[in-house]
Motif scaffolding. Structure first.
Motif, PDB file in Angstrom:
ATOM      1  N   SER A 150       0.829  -1.207   0.000  1.00  0.00           N
ATOM      2  CA  SER A 150       0.000   0.000   0.000  1.00  0.00           C
ATOM      3  C   SER A 150       0.860   1.253   0.000  1.00  0.00           C
ATOM      4  CB  SER A 150      -0.891   0.009   1.224  1.00  0.00           C
ATOM      5  OG  SER A 150      -0.062   0.059   2.354  1.00  0.00           O
ATOM      6  N   GLY A 151       2.111   1.149   0.446  1.00  0.00           N
ATOM      7  CA  GLY A 151       2.998   2.315   0.452  1.00  0.00           C
ATOM      8  C   GLY A 151       3.132   3.020   1.776  1.00  0.00           C
ATOM      9  N   LEU A 152       2.671   2.429   2.871  1.00  0.00           N
ATOM     10  CA  LEU A 152       2.861   3.057   4.192  1.00  0.00           C
ATOM     11  C   LEU A 152       4.337   2.991   4.584  1.00  0.00           C
ATOM     12  CD1 LEU A 152       1.398   4.185   6.824  1.00  0.00           C
ATOM     13  CD2 LEU A 152       1.538   1.847   7.681  1.00  0.00           C
ATOM     14  N   ARG A 153       4.856   4.099   5.102  1.00  0.00           N
ATOM     15  CA  ARG A 153       6.207   4.101   5.665  1.00  0.00           C
ATOM     16  C   ARG A 153       6.097   3.497   7.066  1.00  0.00           C
ATOM     17  NH1 ARG A 153      10.280   7.255   3.963  1.00  0.00           N
ATOM     18  NH2 ARG A 153       8.896   8.651   2.822  1.00  0.00           N
ATOM     19  N   LEU A 154       6.855   2.468   7.336  1.00  0.00           N
ATOM     20  CA  LEU A 154       6.610   1.692   8.558  1.00  0.00           C
ATOM     21  C   LEU A 154       7.894   1.315   9.284  1.00  0.00           C
ATOM     22  CD1 LEU A 154       4.474   0.065  10.286  1.00  0.00           C
ATOM     23  CD2 LEU A 154       5.025  -1.898   8.831  1.00  0.00           C
ATOM     24  N   ILE A 155       7.908   1.602  10.579  1.00  0.00           N
ATOM     25  CA  ILE A 155       8.942   1.102  11.483  1.00  0.00           C
ATOM     26  C   ILE A 155       8.246   0.061  12.355  1.00  0.00           C
ATOM     27  CG2 ILE A 155      10.514   1.673  13.363  1.00  0.00           C
ATOM     28  CD1 ILE A 155      10.462   4.606  12.360  1.00  0.00           C
ATOM     29  N   ALA A 156       8.680  -1.188  12.313  1.00  0.00           N
ATOM     30  CA  ALA A 156       7.992  -2.213  13.111  1.00  0.00           C
ATOM     31  C   ALA A 156       8.951  -3.344  13.440  1.00  0.00           C
ATOM     32  CB  ALA A 156       6.774  -2.754  12.361  1.00  0.00           C
ATOM     33  N   GLY A 157       8.566  -4.137  14.415  1.00  0.00           N
ATOM     34  CA  GLY A 157       9.364  -5.293  14.785  1.00  0.00           C
ATOM     35  C   GLY A 157       8.550  -6.255  15.625  1.00  0.00           C
ATOM     36  N   MET A 158       9.063  -7.456  15.739  1.00  0.00           N
ATOM     37  CA  MET A 158       8.358  -8.489  16.490  1.00  0.00           C
ATOM     38  C   MET A 158       8.299  -8.146  17.984  1.00  0.00           C
ATOM     39  SD  MET A 158       9.101 -12.532  16.528  1.00  0.00           S
ATOM     40  CE  MET A 158      10.603 -12.366  17.459  1.00  0.00           C
ATOM     41  N   THR A 159       7.113  -8.176  18.559  1.00  0.00           N
ATOM     42  CA  THR A 159       6.972  -7.966  19.998  1.00  0.00           C
ATOM     43  C   THR A 159       7.608  -9.141  20.722  1.00  0.00           C
ATOM     44  OG1 THR A 159       4.966  -6.624  19.795  1.00  0.00           O
ATOM     45  CG2 THR A 159       5.303  -7.773  21.889  1.00  0.00           C
ATOM     46  N   MET A 160       8.622  -8.834  21.533  1.00  0.00           N
ATOM     47  CA  MET A 160       9.407  -9.885  22.177  1.00  0.00           C
ATOM     48  C   MET A 160       9.003 -10.033  23.632  1.00  0.00           C
ATOM     49  SD  MET A 160      12.873  -8.539  20.431  1.00  0.00           S
ATOM     50  CE  MET A 160      14.046  -9.746  20.987  1.00  0.00           C
ATOM     51  N   MET A 161       8.684 -11.275  24.018  1.00  0.00           N
ATOM     52  CA  MET A 161       8.358 -11.538  25.422  1.00  0.00           C
ATOM     53  C   MET A 161       8.638 -13.000  25.742  1.00  0.00           C
ATOM     54  SD  MET A 161       4.366 -10.453  24.761  1.00  0.00           S
ATOM     55  CE  MET A 161       3.828 -10.743  26.433  1.00  0.00           C
ATOM     56  N   ASP A 162       9.201 -13.241  26.923  1.00  0.00           N
ATOM     57  CA  ASP A 162       9.438 -14.623  27.329  1.00  0.00           C
ATOM     58  C   ASP A 162       8.943 -14.903  28.744  1.00  0.00           C
ATOM     59  OD1 ASP A 162      11.433 -13.218  28.645  1.00  0.00           O
ATOM     60  OD2 ASP A 162      13.053 -14.607  28.118  1.00  0.00           O
ATOM     61  N   ARG A 163       8.069 -14.018  29.226  1.00  0.00           N
ATOM     62  CA  ARG A 163       7.419 -14.303  30.516  1.00  0.00           C
ATOM     63  C   ARG A 163       6.209 -13.391  30.716  1.00  0.00           C
ATOM     64  NH1 ARG A 163       9.809 -11.267  35.150  1.00  0.00           N
ATOM     65  NH2 ARG A 163      10.955  -9.504  34.293  1.00  0.00           N
ATOM     66  N   GLY A 164       5.356 -13.768  31.686  1.00  0.00           N
ATOM     67  CA  GLY A 164       4.265 -12.898  32.104  1.00  0.00           C
ATOM     68  C   GLY A 164       3.030 -12.913  31.215  1.00  0.00           C
ATOM     69  N   ALA A 165       2.914 -13.931  30.347  1.00  0.00           N
ATOM     70  CA  ALA A 165       1.739 -13.994  29.459  1.00  0.00           C
ATOM     71  C   ALA A 165       1.490 -15.461  29.117  1.00  0.00           C
ATOM     72  CB  ALA A 165       2.004 -13.188  28.186  1.00  0.00           C
ATOM     73  N   PRO A 166       0.334 -15.779  28.526  1.00  0.00           N
ATOM     74  CA  PRO A 166       0.073 -17.168  28.121  1.00  0.00           C
ATOM     75  C   PRO A 166       1.203 -17.711  27.237  1.00  0.00           C
ATOM     76  CG  PRO A 166      -1.909 -15.856  27.882  1.00  0.00           C
ATOM     77  CD  PRO A 166      -0.811 -14.905  28.254  1.00  0.00           C
ATOM     78  N   GLU A 167       1.469 -19.001  27.386  1.00  0.00           N
ATOM     79  CA  GLU A 167       2.604 -19.669  26.740  1.00  0.00           C
ATOM     80  C   GLU A 167       2.719 -19.386  25.237  1.00  0.00           C
ATOM     81  OE1 GLU A 167       6.001 -21.790  27.172  1.00  0.00           O
ATOM     82  OE2 GLU A 167       4.592 -21.449  28.832  1.00  0.00           O
ATOM     83  N   THR A 168       1.623 -19.384  24.517  1.00  0.00           N
ATOM     84  CA  THR A 168       1.690 -19.225  23.058  1.00  0.00           C
ATOM     85  C   THR A 168       2.284 -17.883  22.626  1.00  0.00           C
ATOM     86  OG1 THR A 168      -0.630 -18.620  23.194  1.00  0.00           O
ATOM     87  CG2 THR A 168      -0.149 -20.718  22.144  1.00  0.00           C
ATOM     88  N   LEU A 169       2.237 -16.883  23.507  1.00  0.00           N
ATOM     89  CA  LEU A 169       2.778 -15.568  23.136  1.00  0.00           C
ATOM     90  C   LEU A 169       4.270 -15.445  23.432  1.00  0.00           C
ATOM     91  CD1 LEU A 169      -0.053 -13.113  24.286  1.00  0.00           C
ATOM     92  CD2 LEU A 169       0.463 -13.906  21.964  1.00  0.00           C
ATOM     93  N   LEU A 170       4.850 -16.460  24.070  1.00  0.00           N
ATOM     94  CA  LEU A 170       6.240 -16.362  24.513  1.00  0.00           C
ATOM     95  C   LEU A 170       7.182 -17.016  23.508  1.00  0.00           C
ATOM     96  CD1 LEU A 170       5.709 -17.258  28.289  1.00  0.00           C
ATOM     97  CD2 LEU A 170       5.468 -15.043  27.149  1.00  0.00           C
ATOM     98  N   GLN A 171       8.373 -16.413  23.365  1.00  0.00           N
ATOM     99  CA  GLN A 171       9.433 -17.031  22.559  1.00  0.00           C
ATOM    100  C   GLN A 171      10.645 -17.219  23.457  1.00  0.00           C
ATOM    101  OE1 GLN A 171       9.456 -13.419  21.825  1.00  0.00           O
ATOM    102  NE2 GLN A 171       7.660 -13.254  20.511  1.00  0.00           N
ATOM    103  N   SER A 172      11.495 -18.177  23.113  1.00  0.00           N
ATOM    104  CA  SER A 172      12.790 -18.249  23.788  1.00  0.00           C
ATOM    105  C   SER A 172      13.633 -17.119  23.209  1.00  0.00           C
ATOM    106  CB  SER A 172      13.467 -19.592  23.516  1.00  0.00           C
ATOM    107  OG  SER A 172      13.874 -19.640  22.158  1.00  0.00           O
ATOM    108  N   PRO A 173      14.577 -16.585  23.971  1.00  0.00           N
ATOM    109  CA  PRO A 173      15.441 -15.540  23.414  1.00  0.00           C
ATOM    110  C   PRO A 173      16.133 -16.007  22.137  1.00  0.00           C
ATOM    111  CG  PRO A 173      15.655 -15.586  25.788  1.00  0.00           C
ATOM    112  CD  PRO A 173      14.796 -16.766  25.424  1.00  0.00           C
ATOM    113  N   ALA A 174      16.538 -17.260  22.060  1.00  0.00           N
ATOM    114  CA  ALA A 174      17.224 -17.742  20.854  1.00  0.00           C
ATOM    115  C   ALA A 174      16.296 -17.663  19.641  1.00  0.00           C
ATOM    116  CB  ALA A 174      17.701 -19.180  21.058  1.00  0.00           C
ATOM    117  N   ASP A 175      15.057 -18.144  19.803  1.00  0.00           N
ATOM    118  CA  ASP A 175      14.101 -18.075  18.687  1.00  0.00           C
ATOM    119  C   ASP A 175      13.810 -16.621  18.313  1.00  0.00           C
ATOM    120  OD1 ASP A 175      13.964 -20.774  18.576  1.00  0.00           O
ATOM    121  OD2 ASP A 175      11.977 -20.951  19.519  1.00  0.00           O
TER     122      ASP A 175
END
Ligand code: GUN
Ligand code: ZN
Length: 430
Positions: A150-175
């Motif tokens: 669409s042409g939007l200028r975008l700054i974005a990145g993966m939301t990183m979390m490995d604690r404090g939320a349901p398991e499916t939202l968590l990643q290991s730091p390595a991943d």
């Protein structure tokens, strides 16, 4: 061929908090845009027309041509989490937000949401956005694709979390590290797309995750860092309890090397002068998100103190704690939140915060934010002619600046007729 856009021009030549007469309004204005989407000239129609004989003319009549809006902070996976229940920030995250963000595990759902999210921002006049991405890599690929298409200028990145939320939202730091590397490689060479390393906040990140963020920033010198800071009393108390060896909230990020000129911290409401002095010295920018702060009851952002310490300030919708995708309407709430603190803002200052000021805070001030020659042609068209009350109200104004002030409080997505990024039509009202 070059294109000549005609309309009423308004933009900031510089920072109105520092310079008088920074606001320029040209009643019979023209914007000459090159084939490559660069601004060749902006000024009086009579003058600009004389130097652009062969240009194609697009006449927007009495409508306003305004620099593209800069949304300094929002959350892609909260596109459908606006107006959700929560007692305060931490309760709202657990009750409403984490369940909404889990749905982005479904790639099809996420890709539909990405297209809708990007279109909605463009339809509000936003041409540059800084967004928290999803925890799921496919969803982030979809977000970058939607922005590219669409042409939007975008700054974005993966939301990183490995604690404090349901398991499916968590990643290991390595991943998380491998996926960030993959996303950075994926958007390399895309002029409108930038990567932001995105640790959610200290309560969702272990020591290892924050160290990994430092590592990513060291390996990718053009990457941004975005996160949250000093947002609500309950959150700050929890952070203090979890990081007893840190002097204050900012000290946690400082310890991991996350505070610098490409860092962007959202909220920063309950902040000491000492932290402000350190932020100011670091070149880090802060993003003010008034509708979110009011909605969650987080507090009133001390804009004047931030400016006094020389901190670049952007404005963000903070979708979905913020209640609307329109950065323009967010500016009206900036005004009200500052009114409550005896800091009156005029049209020039409000427009600056949403355009050139935001662009500078995101280190994109050489590329976008106003109509300076050589910059990218990022702009939108505000047309009030189909809003009967608004046109009547504007007739009662004594100056163009008064009209602009009214528009800042009374216009919304319904008045956005078209949005252009790098000279390309990114949105056109039906
Ligand atoms: N702090 C940590 N996560 C969030 C979020 O998603 N929204 C807001 N407003 N603050 C946060
Ligand atoms: Zn946020």
């Amino acid at each position: 061929v070059n294109v000549l856009y005609l309309g009423k021009l308004a933009h900031l030549r510089d920072d109105p908090f520092k310079f008088e007469k920074a606001l320029e309004i040209i009643e019979r204005g023209a914007l000459l845009v090159s084939d490559e989407g660069r601004i060749l000239a902006a000024g009086e129609q009579a003058e600009i027309k004389a130097q652009s004989d062969d240009a194609r003319v697009v006449d927007f009549g009495d409508a306003w041509l305004l620099p593209g809006l800069v949304d300094g902070h929002c959350h892609f996976p909260q596109h459908y989490a606006t107006a959700s229940h929560g007692k305060d920030l931490l309760d709202w995250l657990q009750r409403s937000v984490f369940p909404a963000e889990m749905r982005y595990a479904d790639a099809r759902y996420a890709s539909d949401a990405a297209i809708s999210f990007v279109q909605r921002l463009l339809a509000c006049g936003t041409t540059t956005a800084t967004a928290f991405g999803s925890q799921f890599i496919d969803a982030n690929m979809a977000l970058f694709s939607a922005a590219r298409n669409s042409g939007l200028r975008l700054i974005a990145g993966m939301t990183m979390m490995d604690r404090g939320a349901p398991e499916t939202l968590l990643q290991s730091p390595a991943d998380a590290g491998n996926q960030a590397d993959a996303l950075i490689a994926h958007i390399r060479g895309e002029p409108l797309l930038h990567y932001a390393v995105t640790p959610r906040f200290p309560l969702s990140c272990s020591h290892e995750m924050l160290e990994l963020c430092d590592d990513l920033l060291r390996r990718h010198s053009d990457a941004y860092l975005q996160t949250h800071i000093n947002e609500s009393q309950g959150e700050i108390a929890a952070v203090r309890a979890g990081f007893t060896d840190a002097a204050d909230y900012l000290a946690i990020y400082e310890r991991y090397g996350l505070v610098g000129p490409r860092s962007l911290m959202a909220h920063d409401i309950h902040v000491s002068d000492d932290q402000l002095a350190r932020l100011g010295g670091s070149g880090c920018a802060v993003c003010h998100c008034p509708t979110s702060n009011l909605y969650l009851g987080s507090g009133l952002f001390p804009l004047r103190r931030h400016l006094a310490f020389g901190i670049p300030v952007a404005v963000g919708t903070d979708i979905g704690a913020g209640t609307r995708h329109s950065l323009w309407q967010e500016l009206s709430e900036v005004y009200k939140v500052q009114q409550l603190q005896d800091f009156g803002l005029d049209a020039a200052r409000l427009l600056y915060l949403g355009t050139l000021g935001g662009a500078r805070a995101l280190r994109l001030g050489d590329e976008t934010g106003n109509f300076e020659t050589g910059k990218s042609a990022d702009f939108w068209v505000l047309d009030d002619s189909e809003n009967p009350y608004l046109t009547e109200r504007l007739r009662h104004c004594d100056s163009w600046e008064d009209q602009l002030f009214c528009l800042l409080h009374l216009a919304g997505p319904g008045e956005v007729k078209a949005t252009f990024v790098a000279g390309r039509t990114a949105h056109r009202a039906k």
